[in-house]
Design a protein around this motif. Sequence first.
Motif, PDB file in Angstrom:
ATOM      1  N   CYS A  88      -9.358   1.776   3.135  1.00 13.10           N
ATOM      2  CA  CYS A  88      -8.385   2.754   2.617  1.00 13.10           C
ATOM      3  C   CYS A  88      -8.996   3.580   1.495  1.00 13.10           C
ATOM      4  O   CYS A  88      -8.864   4.805   1.466  1.00 13.10           O
ATOM      5  CB  CYS A  88      -7.131   2.050   2.114  1.00 13.10           C
ATOM      6  SG  CYS A  88      -6.145   1.284   3.395  1.00 13.10           S
ATOM      7  N   ARG A 139      -5.989   6.636   8.040  1.00 11.42           N
ATOM      8  CA  ARG A 139      -5.039   7.763   7.959  1.00 11.42           C
ATOM      9  C   ARG A 139      -3.684   7.290   8.447  1.00 11.42           C
ATOM     10  O   ARG A 139      -3.588   6.596   9.450  1.00 11.42           O
ATOM     11  CB  ARG A 139      -5.519   8.937   8.794  1.00 11.42           C
ATOM     12  CG  ARG A 139      -6.770   9.582   8.239  1.00 11.42           C
ATOM     13  CD  ARG A 139      -7.165  10.791   9.075  1.00 11.42           C
ATOM     14  NE  ARG A 139      -8.327  11.448   8.523  1.00 11.42           N
ATOM     15  CZ  ARG A 139      -8.265  12.431   7.625  1.00 11.42           C
ATOM     16  NH1 ARG A 139      -7.110  12.865   7.206  1.00 11.42           N
ATOM     17  NH2 ARG A 139      -9.368  12.977   7.163  1.00 11.42           N
ATOM     18  N   LEU A 140      -2.651   7.711   7.734  1.00  9.77           N
ATOM     19  CA  LEU A 140      -1.278   7.381   8.094  1.00  9.77           C
ATOM     20  C   LEU A 140      -0.560   8.694   8.382  1.00  9.77           C
ATOM     21  O   LEU A 140      -0.424   9.526   7.488  1.00  9.77           O
ATOM     22  CB  LEU A 140      -0.598   6.623   6.955  1.00  9.77           C
ATOM     23  CG  LEU A 140       0.842   6.186   7.170  1.00  9.77           C
ATOM     24  CD1 LEU A 140       0.915   5.158   8.279  1.00  9.77           C
ATOM     25  CD2 LEU A 140       1.411   5.613   5.896  1.00  9.77           C
ATOM     26  N   ASP A 164      -2.606  11.766   7.244  1.00 10.37           N
ATOM     27  CA  ASP A 164      -3.036  11.890   5.846  1.00 10.37           C
ATOM     28  C   ASP A 164      -3.803  10.657   5.409  1.00 10.37           C
ATOM     29  O   ASP A 164      -3.450   9.532   5.783  1.00 10.37           O
ATOM     30  CB  ASP A 164      -1.826  12.064   4.921  1.00 10.37           C
ATOM     31  CG  ASP A 164      -1.019  13.301   5.252  1.00 10.37           C
ATOM     32  OD1 ASP A 164      -1.639  14.314   5.619  1.00 10.37           O
ATOM     33  OD2 ASP A 164       0.224  13.243   5.145  1.00 10.37           O
ATOM     34  N   ARG A 165      -4.838  10.858   4.579  1.00 10.31           N
ATOM     35  CA  ARG A 165      -5.563   9.718   4.015  1.00 10.31           C
ATOM     36  C   ARG A 165      -4.622   8.947   3.109  1.00 10.31           C
ATOM     37  O   ARG A 165      -3.755   9.527   2.460  1.00 10.31           O
ATOM     38  CB  ARG A 165      -6.761  10.194   3.201  1.00 10.31           C
ATOM     39  CG  ARG A 165      -7.880  10.696   4.062  1.00 10.31           C
ATOM     40  CD  ARG A 165      -9.069  11.044   3.221  1.00 10.31           C
ATOM     41  NE  ARG A 165     -10.165  11.466   4.079  1.00 10.31           N
ATOM     42  CZ  ARG A 165     -11.347  11.789   3.644  1.00 10.31           C
ATOM     43  NH1 ARG A 165     -11.620  11.750   2.365  1.00 10.31           N
ATOM     44  NH2 ARG A 165     -12.283  12.152   4.496  1.00 10.31           N
ATOM     45  N   VAL A 166      -4.798   7.652   3.072  1.00  6.33           N
ATOM     46  CA  VAL A 166      -3.881   6.819   2.295  1.00  6.33           C
ATOM     47  C   VAL A 166      -4.630   5.955   1.291  1.00  6.33           C
ATOM     48  O   VAL A 166      -5.807   5.652   1.451  1.00  6.33           O
ATOM     49  CB  VAL A 166      -3.038   5.902   3.207  1.00  6.33           C
ATOM     50  CG1 VAL A 166      -2.120   6.709   4.077  1.00  6.33           C
ATOM     51  CG2 VAL A 166      -3.901   4.996   4.032  1.00  6.33           C
ATOM     52  N   LYS A 167      -3.891   5.551   0.253  1.00  7.78           N
ATOM     53  CA  LYS A 167      -4.372   4.559  -0.698  1.00  7.78           C
ATOM     54  C   LYS A 167      -3.919   3.196  -0.181  1.00  7.78           C
ATOM     55  O   LYS A 167      -2.998   3.115   0.635  1.00  7.78           O
ATOM     56  CB  LYS A 167      -3.781   4.838  -2.074  1.00  7.78           C
ATOM     57  CG  LYS A 167      -4.291   6.115  -2.694  1.00  7.78           C
ATOM     58  CD  LYS A 167      -3.712   6.301  -4.066  1.00  7.78           C
ATOM     59  CE  LYS A 167      -4.237   7.565  -4.703  1.00  7.78           C
ATOM     60  NZ  LYS A 167      -3.687   7.766  -6.047  1.00  7.78           N
ATOM     61  N   GLN A 171      -0.098   2.373  -0.123  1.00  9.61           N
ATOM     62  CA  GLN A 171       0.825   3.233   0.643  1.00  9.61           C
ATOM     63  C   GLN A 171       1.656   2.373   1.584  1.00  9.61           C
ATOM     64  O   GLN A 171       1.151   1.426   2.176  1.00  9.61           O
ATOM     65  CB  GLN A 171       0.025   4.261   1.447  1.00  9.61           C
ATOM     66  CG  GLN A 171       0.844   5.200   2.272  1.00  9.61           C
ATOM     67  CD  GLN A 171       1.513   6.270   1.444  1.00  9.61           C
ATOM     68  OE1 GLN A 171       0.944   6.720   0.468  1.00  9.61           O
ATOM     69  NE2 GLN A 171       2.696   6.649   1.828  1.00  9.61           N
ATOM     70  N   ASP A 181       5.229   4.722  12.462  1.00  9.77           N
ATOM     71  CA  ASP A 181       4.106   5.454  11.865  1.00  9.77           C
ATOM     72  C   ASP A 181       2.871   5.342  12.749  1.00  9.77           C
ATOM     73  O   ASP A 181       2.660   4.337  13.420  1.00  9.77           O
ATOM     74  CB  ASP A 181       3.768   4.900  10.480  1.00  9.77           C
ATOM     75  CG  ASP A 181       4.782   5.310   9.422  1.00  9.77           C
ATOM     76  OD1 ASP A 181       5.585   6.223   9.698  1.00  9.77           O
ATOM     77  OD2 ASP A 181       4.755   4.720   8.326  1.00  9.77           O
TER      78      ASP A 181
END
Length: 127
Positions: free
Chosen positions: A32, A38-39, A42-45, A48, A54
């Motif tokens: 991550c 990606r979620l 979008d890139r995620v931390k 998230q 999803d």
Amino acid sequence: MAADGPTAPVRVDSWLWAVRLAKTRSEATAACKGGHVRLNGDRVKPAQRVRTGDEVRVRRSGREHIVIVQRTIVKRVSAAVAAECLIDKTPPPPAKTERPAAVIRERGAGRPTKRDRRAIDRLRGRG
């Protein structure tokens, strides 16, 4: 941290580890942080939240795995139960191409001449 039900939001790094898309939780967290997860595009931390429905894309070993979340879980479960928690949309790997035969030269034959190099390139399919 316990999920209230199959639709409660869960951390993405914890979910990746629970459904066996990562060997360890720290590996999922590193993926991550490295931008390999990606979620919904979008890139995620790592913290998230992931919910049912999803789309999660994970880049591992040069391939992208695309999964849809069916159920959120926190604890790691058996492979059979983990398979029920996601829908795998990953495309099949590309067909392997045949590699040309290795060129074997006799020991002590010296460096190949320009003519030899051209013949070797033709044999390997480069010329």
